[in-house]
Structures are given as C-alpha cells and as structure tokens.
Write a protein that holds these residues in place. Sequence first.
Motif, PDB file in Angstrom:
ATOM      1  N   GLN A  61     -42.452  10.035  10.287  1.00  0.00           N
ATOM      2  CA  GLN A  61     -44.062  10.716  10.051  1.00  0.00           C
ATOM      3  C   GLN A  61     -45.026   9.748  10.536  1.00  0.00           C
ATOM      4  O   GLN A  61     -46.078  10.086  10.785  1.00  0.00           O
ATOM      5  CB  GLN A  61     -44.020  10.930   8.471  1.00  0.00           C
ATOM      6  N   ALA A  62     -44.684   8.418  10.413  1.00  0.00           N
ATOM      7  CA  ALA A  62     -45.264   7.472  10.946  1.00  0.00           C
ATOM      8  C   ALA A  62     -45.334   7.227  12.588  1.00  0.00           C
ATOM      9  O   ALA A  62     -46.010   6.538  13.272  1.00  0.00           O
ATOM     10  CB  ALA A  62     -44.935   6.059  10.499  1.00  0.00           C
ATOM     11  N   SER A  63     -44.647   8.362  13.409  1.00  0.00           N
ATOM     12  CA  SER A  63     -44.580   8.144  14.901  1.00  0.00           C
ATOM     13  C   SER A  63     -45.408   9.376  15.297  1.00  0.00           C
ATOM     14  O   SER A  63     -44.693  10.721  14.931  1.00  0.00           O
ATOM     15  CB  SER A  63     -43.126   8.522  15.237  1.00  0.00           C
ATOM     16  N   TYR A 122     -45.156   4.572  17.415  1.00  0.00           N
ATOM     17  CA  TYR A 122     -45.307   4.530  15.862  1.00  0.00           C
ATOM     18  C   TYR A 122     -46.693   3.814  15.561  1.00  0.00           C
ATOM     19  O   TYR A 122     -47.210   3.131  16.253  1.00  0.00           O
ATOM     20  CB  TYR A 122     -44.259   3.808  15.449  1.00  0.00           C
ATOM     21  N   LYS A 123     -47.132   4.019  14.436  1.00  0.00           N
ATOM     22  CA  LYS A 123     -48.597   3.682  13.921  1.00  0.00           C
ATOM     23  C   LYS A 123     -47.917   2.469  13.009  1.00  0.00           C
ATOM     24  O   LYS A 123     -47.578   2.659  12.001  1.00  0.00           O
ATOM     25  CB  LYS A 123     -49.287   4.688  13.078  1.00  0.00           C
ATOM     26  N   GLU A 124     -48.183   1.354  13.434  1.00  0.00           N
ATOM     27  CA  GLU A 124     -47.626   0.045  12.738  1.00  0.00           C
ATOM     28  C   GLU A 124     -47.976  -0.046  11.238  1.00  0.00           C
ATOM     29  O   GLU A 124     -47.304  -0.557  10.799  1.00  0.00           O
ATOM     30  CB  GLU A 124     -48.016  -1.319  13.612  1.00  0.00           C
ATOM     31  N   GLU A 125     -49.240   0.005  11.026  1.00  0.00           N
ATOM     32  CA  GLU A 125     -49.713  -0.161   9.654  1.00  0.00           C
ATOM     33  C   GLU A 125     -49.002   0.799   8.753  1.00  0.00           C
ATOM     34  O   GLU A 125     -48.594   0.762   7.746  1.00  0.00           O
ATOM     35  CB  GLU A 125     -51.261  -0.018   9.502  1.00  0.00           C
ATOM     36  N   GLU A 126     -49.030   2.118   9.268  1.00  0.00           N
ATOM     37  CA  GLU A 126     -48.312   3.242   8.411  1.00  0.00           C
ATOM     38  C   GLU A 126     -46.716   2.822   8.218  1.00  0.00           C
ATOM     39  O   GLU A 126     -46.204   3.004   7.046  1.00  0.00           O
ATOM     40  CB  GLU A 126     -48.384   4.605   9.268  1.00  0.00           C
ATOM     41  N   LEU A 127     -46.118   2.376   9.482  1.00  0.00           N
ATOM     42  CA  LEU A 127     -44.551   2.132   9.125  1.00  0.00           C
ATOM     43  C   LEU A 127     -44.661   0.873   8.241  1.00  0.00           C
ATOM     44  O   LEU A 127     -43.650   0.836   7.558  1.00  0.00           O
ATOM     45  CB  LEU A 127     -44.311   1.923  10.672  1.00  0.00           C
ATOM     46  N   LYS A 128     -45.527  -0.101   8.140  1.00  0.00           N
ATOM     47  CA  LYS A 128     -45.202  -1.377   7.688  1.00  0.00           C
ATOM     48  C   LYS A 128     -45.527  -0.821   6.105  1.00  0.00           C
ATOM     49  O   LYS A 128     -44.609  -1.395   5.033  1.00  0.00           O
ATOM     50  CB  LYS A 128     -46.404  -2.291   7.843  1.00  0.00           C
ATOM     51  N   GLU A 129     -46.133   0.058   5.598  1.00  0.00           N
ATOM     52  CA  GLU A 129     -46.501   0.644   4.402  1.00  0.00           C
ATOM     53  C   GLU A 129     -44.989   1.460   4.049  1.00  0.00           C
ATOM     54  O   GLU A 129     -44.789   1.106   2.884  1.00  0.00           O
ATOM     55  CB  GLU A 129     -47.728   1.390   4.490  1.00  0.00           C
ATOM     56  N   VAL A 130     -44.700   2.299   4.933  1.00  0.00           N
ATOM     57  CA  VAL A 130     -43.320   3.012   4.466  1.00  0.00           C
ATOM     58  C   VAL A 130     -42.307   1.922   4.306  1.00  0.00           C
ATOM     59  O   VAL A 130     -41.410   2.168   3.399  1.00  0.00           O
ATOM     60  CB  VAL A 130     -43.056   3.687   5.767  1.00  0.00           C
TER      61      VAL A 130
END
Length: 168
Positions: A61-63, A122-130
């Motif tokens: 989802q973050a991609s 991928y969206k780095e900030e979103e992925l960091k949160e995940v």
Amino acid sequence: MDVFQAILDRQSIRKYVIKDVEPEKLEKVAQAFRMAPSAKNLQNKKLLVVKDQKTKELIRQASPSKADMLIEAPAILIAVGYDKGIMTCGHRADTIDLSIAMSFAILEAFELGLGTCWMANYKEEELKEVLDLPEDASIVAISPIGYAKEIPGKTGRKPLSEVYELRE
Ligand SMILES: Cc1cc2nc3c(=O)[nH]c(=O)nc-3n(C[C@H](O)[C@H](O)[C@H](O)COP(=O)(O)O)c2cc1C
C-alpha cells in the motif's frame, strides 16, 4: 558461483512461486549485507526481512505501483540506514552504504537460487510508519525475495564503450 557470472546472470524477478525461503538462506543473504563495506566502517545499517502477510500488504500500500510481487513473494528485504550525514564527496552516507549492502545481498540471493527485484517505488515516510522505524532511519531500497516463477527476457545494457573510458 563466480562473482562475475552472478553479475552477468542476475535479473530482476517480478513473479514468485508460493514457496518459503529457507531461514539459512535468508541468513546468508544477511551475511552478505553485513560484510559489505561502509564509509568509515560505521555500519549504520540494518536488513529488515518481512514475512508477515499483513505487513507485506501494508508495504504494498505504501508503494504507488501496488506491485503484486510485494505480496506474492514470501519475504521482502528492507535496507534501512541510520546515517543521513553528508560525506566529503557530497553524497549521503546511508544512500551509498545501503546501496552497496543491498547489491551484495541481491547477488548472494542469486547465488542461492533466489530472485529479487530492487524497488524504489515506495513512499519512504509511509513505509517507515508501517514498519515502526524511528525518525533517524532511512529506507534506501526494498526488494521482494523468493523463488522465481517466471524468468523474464534479459534486459540490455549500453555497450562498454559508452560506459567505460580509460584515460592514460
Ligand atoms: C535503484 C533501482 C530502483 C528500481 N525500482 C524498481 C521498481 O520500483 N519497480 C520495479 O519493478 N523495478 C525496479 N527496479 C528494477 C529495474 O527496472 C531493473 O534493475 C532494470 O530494468 C534492469 O533489469 P535487470 O535487473 O533484470 O537486469 C529498480 C532498480 C534499481 C537499481
């Protein structure tokens, strides 16, 4: 396997069979990541391996490309850096250190018969949160890892004369 042969034969794999990767193989991939050189040998890096199906879906989802390989592969490699410092050359240490470590990891994966596909989508900030990563962490690359279902046609490369210049 000869290193050069692995460099020549490795390909990005985007279709995976439903088969788990042996823990010993993942550990060997992690060893390759660990042994890669880093600036000042600081080794501010971590290889995170995600196997949990729900987390893989959240990663997808973050991609923005929502690539199926992120849920079809049995695991995802996440190259995490912890040094955003700028080196004398002007480049960020994490970008370079983690790119080298990830390159070693994907070549070792290939030697072990495993497919990978380096991904920057991928969206780095979103992925960091995940992944519940701290503020100082950076995610330099991700890649599915598993056994290939489909070997794509080989991608081409520019001729050596275009990418190599010897000045004597
Ligand atoms: C920095 C980087 C980012 C990439 N990002 C993606 C990506 O987000 N999605 C994807 O399907 N492939 C991605 N790739 C794979 C490239 O498309 C692939 O390496 C290139 O086409 C050469 O093909 P090969 O790896 O099979 O030799 C990426 C590769 C690199 C090195």
